[in-house]
Each structure stands twice: as structure tokens, then as C-alpha cells.
Design an enzyme around this catalytic site. Structure first.
Site, PDB file in Angstrom:
ATOM      1  N   GLU A 170      74.860  -7.200 -12.766  1.00 16.44           N
ATOM      2  CA  GLU A 170      75.002  -7.993 -11.549  1.00 16.44           C
ATOM      3  C   GLU A 170      75.691  -9.312 -11.861  1.00 16.44           C
ATOM      4  O   GLU A 170      75.365  -9.955 -12.861  1.00 16.44           O
ATOM      5  CB  GLU A 170      73.611  -8.320 -10.957  1.00 16.44           C
ATOM      6  CG  GLU A 170      72.889  -7.119 -10.402  1.00 16.44           C
ATOM      7  CD  GLU A 170      71.541  -7.487  -9.779  1.00 16.44           C
ATOM      8  OE1 GLU A 170      71.260  -8.680  -9.570  1.00 16.44           O
ATOM      9  OE2 GLU A 170      70.768  -6.554  -9.505  1.00 16.44           O
ATOM     10  N   ASP A 180      71.317   0.659 -14.747  1.00 10.90           N
ATOM     11  CA  ASP A 180      71.304  -0.790 -14.565  1.00 10.90           C
ATOM     12  C   ASP A 180      70.881  -1.487 -15.849  1.00 10.90           C
ATOM     13  O   ASP A 180      69.943  -1.046 -16.534  1.00 10.90           O
ATOM     14  CB  ASP A 180      70.277  -1.173 -13.484  1.00 10.90           C
ATOM     15  CG  ASP A 180      70.916  -1.400 -12.124  1.00 10.90           C
ATOM     16  OD1 ASP A 180      72.137  -1.648 -12.072  1.00 10.90           O
ATOM     17  OD2 ASP A 180      70.193  -1.313 -11.125  1.00 10.90           O
ATOM     18  N   GLU A 221      77.113  -5.287  -2.400  1.00 12.52           N
ATOM     19  CA  GLU A 221      75.835  -5.166  -1.681  1.00 12.52           C
ATOM     20  C   GLU A 221      75.739  -6.187  -0.553  1.00 12.52           C
ATOM     21  O   GLU A 221      75.843  -7.400  -0.769  1.00 12.52           O
ATOM     22  CB  GLU A 221      74.660  -5.349  -2.672  1.00 12.52           C
ATOM     23  CG  GLU A 221      73.312  -5.219  -1.966  1.00 12.52           C
ATOM     24  CD  GLU A 221      72.136  -4.911  -2.879  1.00 12.52           C
ATOM     25  OE1 GLU A 221      72.344  -4.732  -4.111  1.00 12.52           O
ATOM     26  OE2 GLU A 221      71.016  -4.843  -2.363  1.00 12.52           O
ATOM     27  N   ASP A 243      67.564  -0.568 -11.319  1.00 10.33           N
ATOM     28  CA  ASP A 243      66.344  -1.309 -11.663  1.00 10.33           C
ATOM     29  C   ASP A 243      65.474  -1.467 -10.411  1.00 10.33           C
ATOM     30  O   ASP A 243      64.374  -2.015 -10.488  1.00 10.33           O
ATOM     31  CB  ASP A 243      66.649  -2.644 -12.351  1.00 10.33           C
ATOM     32  CG  ASP A 243      67.488  -3.585 -11.512  1.00 10.33           C
ATOM     33  OD1 ASP A 243      67.896  -3.202 -10.396  1.00 10.33           O
ATOM     34  OD2 ASP A 243      67.737  -4.721 -11.981  1.00 10.33           O
ATOM     35  N   LYS A 262      75.528  -0.887 -15.399  1.00  7.83           N
ATOM     36  CA  LYS A 262      75.884  -1.787 -14.281  1.00  7.83           C
ATOM     37  C   LYS A 262      75.248  -3.142 -14.540  1.00  7.83           C
ATOM     38  O   LYS A 262      74.090  -3.210 -14.952  1.00  7.83           O
ATOM     39  CB  LYS A 262      75.396  -1.214 -12.947  1.00  7.83           C
ATOM     40  CG  LYS A 262      75.606  -2.169 -11.754  1.00  7.83           C
ATOM     41  CD  LYS A 262      75.467  -1.484 -10.420  1.00  7.83           C
ATOM     42  CE  LYS A 262      74.046  -1.299  -9.949  1.00  7.83           C
ATOM     43  NZ  LYS A 262      73.279  -2.547  -9.778  1.00  7.83           N
TER      44      LYS A 262
HETATM   45  O1  KIV Z   1      68.825  -1.088  -8.447  1.00  2.64           O
HETATM   46  C1  KIV Z   1      69.448  -0.457  -7.583  1.00  2.64           C
HETATM   47  O2  KIV Z   1      68.961   0.530  -7.021  1.00  2.64           O
HETATM   48  C2  KIV Z   1      70.779  -0.926  -7.236  1.00  2.64           C
HETATM   49  C3  KIV Z   1      71.411  -0.347  -6.006  1.00  2.64           C
HETATM   50  C4  KIV Z   1      70.716  -0.839  -4.804  1.00  2.64           C
HETATM   51  C5  KIV Z   1      72.861  -0.614  -5.949  1.00  2.64           C
HETATM   52  O3  KIV Z   1      71.325  -1.758  -7.887  1.00  2.64           O
END
Ligand code: KIV
Length: 261
Positions: free
Chosen positions: A119, A87, A186, A48, A117
């Protein structure tokens, strides 16, 4: 001979077991995805971060499910070998596990993602468990959480204290138990990333977290020298901003030179 066997979710754990590091770059469109895929990048993450590097925002919060579906589909179209993970954008999973399943399902069904993914730790363990039970592979993400940037007051590294480390280790283990197949770490201290990587069976993918993770991810626009300001940990492998402006300048010069007068 070029390796064309597609990378699949279980392959990442196998790579960790045999000590092979996992390379991950963000991708947002079919053309760049194709180039990264040919270069042998193992995982393409439709991050994202597209809200910043593609849409020009100051953070990732404006990114919608429709944005993610569209860019994920483009990346899938350009990819033959790499595993494509997408994401889950802000507010696509925080509202309820049912919303998370519905939205993650869109990324798999409409976008063609192999995995999603999300968070966060403790508040989302149940959500991860429910997604995995629904057959949706989940990559976790701990440490600096860009979707919480407004709450944090900026892109700030988590504090390097024993308390923060203990919570992170607990959350990492809970995500593994819930069925996450990999974990992005991260901007956490390198010693903590090393500890987490040693304790988990699933691979850790570091970004700004030192060299001892099982893989590394970077935002491709940083790596290629396309962003005006990139984080200090992001090594630049090219300086494409000058290549592109020089090419555009040469084009302008050619066009202007061919006037009739
Ligand atoms: O959104 C993204 O690019 C990410 C990476 C930085 C891990 O989540």
C-alpha cells in the site's frame, strides 16, 4: 473446455491490451481458493483483510508475516490456474527496503506467492523499485489505504479534490515507472479511476472505484454474504451466512433429537 493454463504476471498486461477485464477475489484458505479457481477467477489475493474476516479484528494491523505466509501457502495449495498475490502486512515493508525484500521473499519462497501487494505511493517508490529489481513482482495500492486507518481515523474515502487527484495520478505513474505490474485503486472517484486507467499501461484493479478500471477486486466474504456489514459497493452474489447458520441449526436439531431418554 476449462482453461487450465496458469495466469502469470505478464498475462495481466496482455489482458488489458486486448480489453479483457481482470477478475480478482480475496482468498484465505485452500478450500475456497480451489472453488474460486475452478470458477475462473483470474487473480486470488491473499489480502491482509484476513485480519478482519478471518481473525475478527476491527482493522488489518494485527496481521503478521507468519499469518500471511501460512494463508498464502494454503491458497497456493488450492490453486491451479489463478495468479496468487499476497499482501505485505503492516510493518513488513514500511521500516526499510531491505525488510521489504526479506519479507516479500518469504511470501514467494515459503508461501508460494507469484507476487506481492504493498500500500502507498511516493514514500514507497524506491521500495517497489528495489523489490522489482530483486525479481519480486509488485502490485501497487492507492486511494483508501487500510493500513493507514488509525492515522485517517477510519476507513475513509480520499477527498474528491483536484489536488488529491493530481497527487494520485503522479503516484500511479511513479509506481508504473518503478516496475509495478498492476495497481489496486481503492475507493477513489470513478472519473479519476478512469483517467488513471487510461494513462497507465499496467492494469488497474478497482474496488469501490467505478466500472472503468481494467479489473475489479472484492473481499470474497462480502461477495458471498458472510460478513455482517459490507461496503455498499460490494455486490452480494450469495447470502451464505443464512445457508451456514441454517445448516448448523439443522445439525444441532438432528443431534438433540437422537437423545436416549
Ligand atoms: O486486504 C485486502 O483484501 C485488500 C483488497 C481489499 C484490495 O487489499
Amino acid at each position: 473446455m476449462k482453461e487450465t493454463k496458469p495466469v502469470r504476471v505478464p498475462d495481466l498486461a496482455a489482458m488489458k491490451s486486448r480489453g479483457e477485464k481482470i477478475s480478482v477475489l480475496t482468498a484465505y484458505d485452500a478450500t475456497m481458493a480451489g472453488l474460486f479457481d475452478q470458477a475462473g477467477v483470474d487473480v486470488l489475493l491473499v489480502g491482509d483483510s484476513l485480519g478482519m474476516v478471518i481473525l475478527g479484528g476491527s482493522d488489518t494491523l494485527e496481521v503478521t508475516m507468519d499469518d500471511m505466509v501460512r494463508h498464502t501457502r494454503a491458497v497456493r495449495r488450492g490453486t491451479q490456474r489463478a495468479l496468487v498475490a499476497a499482501d505485505m502486512p503492516f510493518m513488513s515493508y514500511q521500516t526499510s527496503p531491505a525488510d521489504a525484500i526479506r519479507n516479500a521473499g518469504r511470501l514467494l519462497q515459503e508461501g508460494g506467492a507469484m507476487a506481492v501487494k504493498i500500500e502507498g505511493g511516493q514514500p514507497f517508490i524506491d521500495t517497489v523499485d528495489r523489490l522489482v529489481s530483486a525479481g519480486i513482482p509488485v502490485m501497487g495500492h492507492l486511494g483508501l489505504l487500510p493500513q493507514s486507518v488509525r492515522q485517517l481515523g477510519g476507513f475513509k474515502r480520499p477527498a474528491d479534490t483536484e489536488e488529491v487527484a493530481a497527487i494520485l495520478i503522479e503516484e500511479a505513474e511513479a509506481l508504473e515507472r518503478a516496475g509495478a505490474f498492476a495497481l489496486v485503486l481503492e475507493c477513489i472517484p470513478a472519473h479519476l479511476a478512469e483517467t488513471v486507467s487510461a494513462r497507465l499501461r499496467i492494469p488497474t484493479i478497482g474496488i469501490g472505484s467505478g466500472p472503468r478500471c481494467d479489473g475489479q477486486v472484492l473481499v470474497s466474504y462480502d461477495v458471498l454474504g458472510l460478513t455482517a456489514r459490507s461496503p455498499s459497493f460490494a455486490k452480494k452474489y450469495a447470502q451464505l451466512n443464512t445457508v451456514l447458520t441454517d445448516a448448523a441449526r439443522a445439525f444441532v436439531k438432528d443431534v438433540k433429537a437422537k437423545h436416549d431418554g
